[in-house]
Design a protein around this motif. Structure first.
Motif, mmCIF file in Angstrom:
data_model
loop_
_atom_site.group_PDB
_atom_site.id
_atom_site.type_symbol
_atom_site.label_atom_id
_atom_site.label_comp_id
_atom_site.label_asym_id
_atom_site.label_seq_id
_atom_site.Cartn_x
_atom_site.Cartn_y
_atom_site.Cartn_z
ATOM 1 N N VAL A 1 0.854 -1.191 0.000
ATOM 2 C CA VAL A 1 0.000 0.000 0.000
ATOM 3 C C VAL A 1 0.889 1.241 0.000
ATOM 4 O O VAL A 1 1.856 1.336 0.752
ATOM 5 C CB VAL A 1 -0.929 -0.004 1.242
ATOM 6 C CG1 VAL A 1 -1.723 1.288 1.330
ATOM 7 C CG2 VAL A 1 -1.850 -1.209 1.212
ATOM 8 N N GLU A 2 0.529 2.220 -0.854
ATOM 9 C CA GLU A 2 1.290 3.475 -0.918
ATOM 10 C C GLU A 2 0.873 4.399 0.236
ATOM 11 O O GLU A 2 -0.311 4.521 0.531
ATOM 12 C CB GLU A 2 1.031 4.180 -2.256
ATOM 13 C CG GLU A 2 1.644 3.477 -3.452
ATOM 14 C CD GLU A 2 3.164 3.420 -3.388
ATOM 15 O OE1 GLU A 2 3.796 4.390 -2.932
ATOM 16 O OE2 GLU A 2 3.726 2.375 -3.795
ATOM 17 N N ALA A 3 1.863 5.013 0.849
ATOM 18 C CA ALA A 3 1.590 5.967 1.941
ATOM 19 C C ALA A 3 1.820 7.369 1.407
ATOM 20 O O ALA A 3 2.894 7.687 0.900
ATOM 21 C CB ALA A 3 2.505 5.676 3.111
ATOM 22 N N ALA A 4 0.799 8.208 1.536
ATOM 23 C CA ALA A 4 0.877 9.553 0.981
ATOM 24 C C ALA A 4 1.409 10.563 1.993
ATOM 25 O O ALA A 4 2.177 11.463 1.630
ATOM 26 C CB ALA A 4 -0.508 9.986 0.498
ATOM 27 N N ASP A 5 1.044 10.471 3.231
ATOM 28 C CA ASP A 5 1.462 11.480 4.212
ATOM 29 C C ASP A 5 2.611 10.962 5.081
ATOM 30 O O ASP A 5 3.034 9.805 4.992
ATOM 31 C CB ASP A 5 0.266 11.897 5.071
ATOM 32 C CG ASP A 5 -0.326 10.730 5.839
ATOM 33 O OD1 ASP A 5 -0.024 9.567 5.484
ATOM 34 O OD2 ASP A 5 -1.074 10.978 6.800
ATOM 35 N N GLU A 6 3.122 11.841 5.949
ATOM 36 C CA GLU A 6 4.275 11.529 6.801
ATOM 37 C C GLU A 6 3.945 10.415 7.800
ATOM 38 O O GLU A 6 4.770 9.533 8.041
ATOM 39 C CB GLU A 6 4.710 12.805 7.556
ATOM 40 C CG GLU A 6 5.935 12.650 8.412
ATOM 41 C CD GLU A 6 7.209 12.364 7.614
ATOM 42 O OE1 GLU A 6 8.090 11.679 8.171
ATOM 43 O OE2 GLU A 6 7.331 12.815 6.468
ATOM 44 N N ALA A 7 2.762 10.468 8.369
ATOM 45 C CA ALA A 7 2.372 9.440 9.342
ATOM 46 C C ALA A 7 2.311 8.069 8.673
ATOM 47 O O ALA A 7 2.735 7.048 9.241
ATOM 48 C CB ALA A 7 1.025 9.783 9.968
ATOM 49 N N GLY A 8 1.770 8.026 7.445
ATOM 50 C CA GLY A 8 1.701 6.772 6.683
ATOM 51 C C GLY A 8 3.093 6.233 6.371
ATOM 52 O O GLY A 8 3.323 5.020 6.409
ATOM 53 N N GLN B 1 5.833 6.738 8.163
ATOM 54 C CA GLN B 1 6.405 6.224 9.409
ATOM 55 C C GLN B 1 5.812 4.843 9.751
ATOM 56 O O GLN B 1 6.534 3.945 10.197
ATOM 57 C CB GLN B 1 6.159 7.209 10.565
ATOM 58 C CG GLN B 1 6.935 8.504 10.451
ATOM 59 C CD GLN B 1 8.444 8.262 10.468
ATOM 60 O OE1 GLN B 1 8.948 7.389 11.155
ATOM 61 N NE2 GLN B 1 9.149 9.052 9.674
ATOM 62 N N LEU B 2 4.525 4.728 9.538
ATOM 63 C CA LEU B 2 3.871 3.448 9.795
ATOM 64 C C LEU B 2 4.413 2.359 8.865
ATOM 65 O O LEU B 2 4.703 1.241 9.293
ATOM 66 C CB LEU B 2 2.352 3.590 9.621
ATOM 67 C CG LEU B 2 1.517 2.366 9.965
ATOM 68 C CD1 LEU B 2 1.697 1.975 11.424
ATOM 69 C CD2 LEU B 2 0.050 2.629 9.658
ATOM 70 N N LYS B 3 4.589 2.721 7.605
ATOM 71 C CA LYS B 3 5.116 1.767 6.627
ATOM 72 C C LYS B 3 6.544 1.363 6.988
ATOM 73 O O LYS B 3 6.927 0.201 6.819
ATOM 74 C CB LYS B 3 5.057 2.372 5.226
ATOM 75 C CG LYS B 3 5.368 1.390 4.137
ATOM 76 C CD LYS B 3 5.085 1.976 2.771
ATOM 77 C CE LYS B 3 5.374 0.953 1.698
ATOM 78 N NZ LYS B 3 5.041 1.435 0.366
ATOM 79 N N LYS B 4 7.316 2.332 7.496
ATOM 80 C CA LYS B 4 8.687 2.038 7.906
ATOM 81 C C LYS B 4 8.694 1.030 9.068
ATOM 82 O O LYS B 4 9.507 0.104 9.101
ATOM 83 C CB LYS B 4 9.401 3.325 8.316
ATOM 84 C CG LYS B 4 10.861 3.150 8.632
ATOM 85 C CD LYS B 4 11.508 4.475 8.959
ATOM 86 C CE LYS B 4 12.967 4.278 9.313
ATOM 87 N NZ LYS B 4 13.605 5.542 9.680
ATOM 88 N N GLY B 5 7.784 1.190 10.013
ATOM 89 C CA GLY B 5 7.671 0.240 11.140
ATOM 90 C C GLY B 5 7.251 -1.145 10.666
ATOM 91 O O GLY B 5 7.761 -2.165 11.147
ATOM 92 N N VAL B 6 6.314 -1.192 9.713
ATOM 93 C CA VAL B 6 5.889 -2.485 9.149
ATOM 94 C C VAL B 6 7.055 -3.142 8.428
ATOM 95 O O VAL B 6 7.266 -4.364 8.537
ATOM 96 C CB VAL B 6 4.676 -2.294 8.206
ATOM 97 C CG1 VAL B 6 4.369 -3.574 7.453
ATOM 98 C CG2 VAL B 6 3.460 -1.835 8.984
ATOM 99 N N GLN B 7 7.856 -2.359 7.703
ATOM 100 C CA GLN B 7 9.023 -2.896 6.981
ATOM 101 C C GLN B 7 10.033 -3.487 7.965
ATOM 102 O O GLN B 7 10.589 -4.555 7.716
ATOM 103 C CB GLN B 7 9.685 -1.791 6.142
ATOM 104 C CG GLN B 7 10.886 -2.265 5.331
ATOM 105 C CD GLN B 7 10.504 -3.247 4.241
ATOM 106 O OE1 GLN B 7 9.579 -2.987 3.469
ATOM 107 N NE2 GLN B 7 11.195 -4.370 4.182
ATOM 108 N N MET B 8 10.271 -2.799 9.078
ATOM 109 C CA MET B 8 11.214 -3.302 10.079
ATOM 110 C C MET B 8 10.709 -4.627 10.676
ATOM 111 O O MET B 8 11.477 -5.587 10.841
ATOM 112 C CB MET B 8 11.424 -2.271 11.184
ATOM 113 C CG MET B 8 12.230 -1.069 10.738
ATOM 114 S SD MET B 8 12.312 0.241 11.977
ATOM 115 C CE MET B 8 13.095 -0.592 13.332
ATOM 116 N N THR B 9 9.413 -4.683 10.957
ATOM 117 C CA THR B 9 8.822 -5.915 11.496
ATOM 118 C C THR B 9 8.954 -7.051 10.489
ATOM 119 O O THR B 9 9.336 -8.180 10.838
ATOM 120 C CB THR B 9 7.337 -5.697 11.837
ATOM 121 O OG1 THR B 9 7.223 -4.592 12.728
ATOM 122 C CG2 THR B 9 6.726 -6.930 12.453
#
Length: 195
Positions: free
Chosen positions: A109-116, A118-126
């Protein structure tokens, strides 16, 4: 004369005592030793000897068979133990595979805003940590794209006509990744095959 008779009687008694003394010790030794029972030896007939030989052979055969069965059971037990140890954690790995799939969908899923972001970065780390843990425990992804279709590793969901440069029976698209634990397939890859 009475003295002579008395002396000779005494001599006779002493002589008797001397001769009977050894006999009394042998008698006491015989009395002390247990009496051996008299055994009668029975002569076995040829038929009885053959029967005893047959029974001995039967017992030996049963013993050898029982020993072979015990050895087979021990070998089977050791093989089962080795298999259990080799594929330890198989069920856990199978249960974790849907989690990996969901994390991959979340990363797609593409994240458009900064919060998205950051969330995507956390999911990637997991996702990276989980994938690394699986690799350390010998759970690897089955390579599929560009490989020849193998029904032991791949599950064909769809077939498409082969385009230019594609060989028949080649995997062109992966719909769901497949995984294996060492040499055992946990889940086959769901693929599209060129025909």
């Amino acid at each position: 004369m009475a003295d002579k008779q008395q002396a000779s009687t005494d001599d006779q008694t002493a002589a008797k005592a001397a001769t009977t003394k050894p006999d009394s010790t042998t008698e006491s030794a015989e009395k002390a030793a247990p009496k051996k029972p008299k055994l009668f030896k029975k002569v076995a007939t040829a038929a009885e000897v053959d029967e005893l030989k047959r029974k001995a052979s039967d017992f030996e055969d049963k013993y050898l068979r029982a020993e072979a069965e015990v050895q087979n059971m021990q070998a089977r037990f050791q093989k089962e133990q080795a298999t259990l140890i080799k594929y330890d954690g198989q069920q856990l790995a199978k249960d974790v595979l849907p989690v990996i799939d969901n994390l991959e969908r979340a990363l797609a899923v593409e994240a458009a805003d900064e919060a998205g972001q950051q969330l995507k970065k956390g999911v990637q780390m997991t996702y990276d940590h989980l994938e690394d843990a699986l690799k350390r425990n010998h759970v690897t992804e089955i390579e599929a794209i560009g490989k020849t279709f193998d029904p032991t590793l791949h599950q064909a969901v769809q077939s498409v006509p082969a385009e230019d440069g594609q060989a028949a029976e080649t995997v062109v698209k992966v719909l769901q990744k497949g995984y294996q634990l060492k040499d055992r397939v946990l889940r086959p890859a769901m693929v599209v095959v060129a025909q």
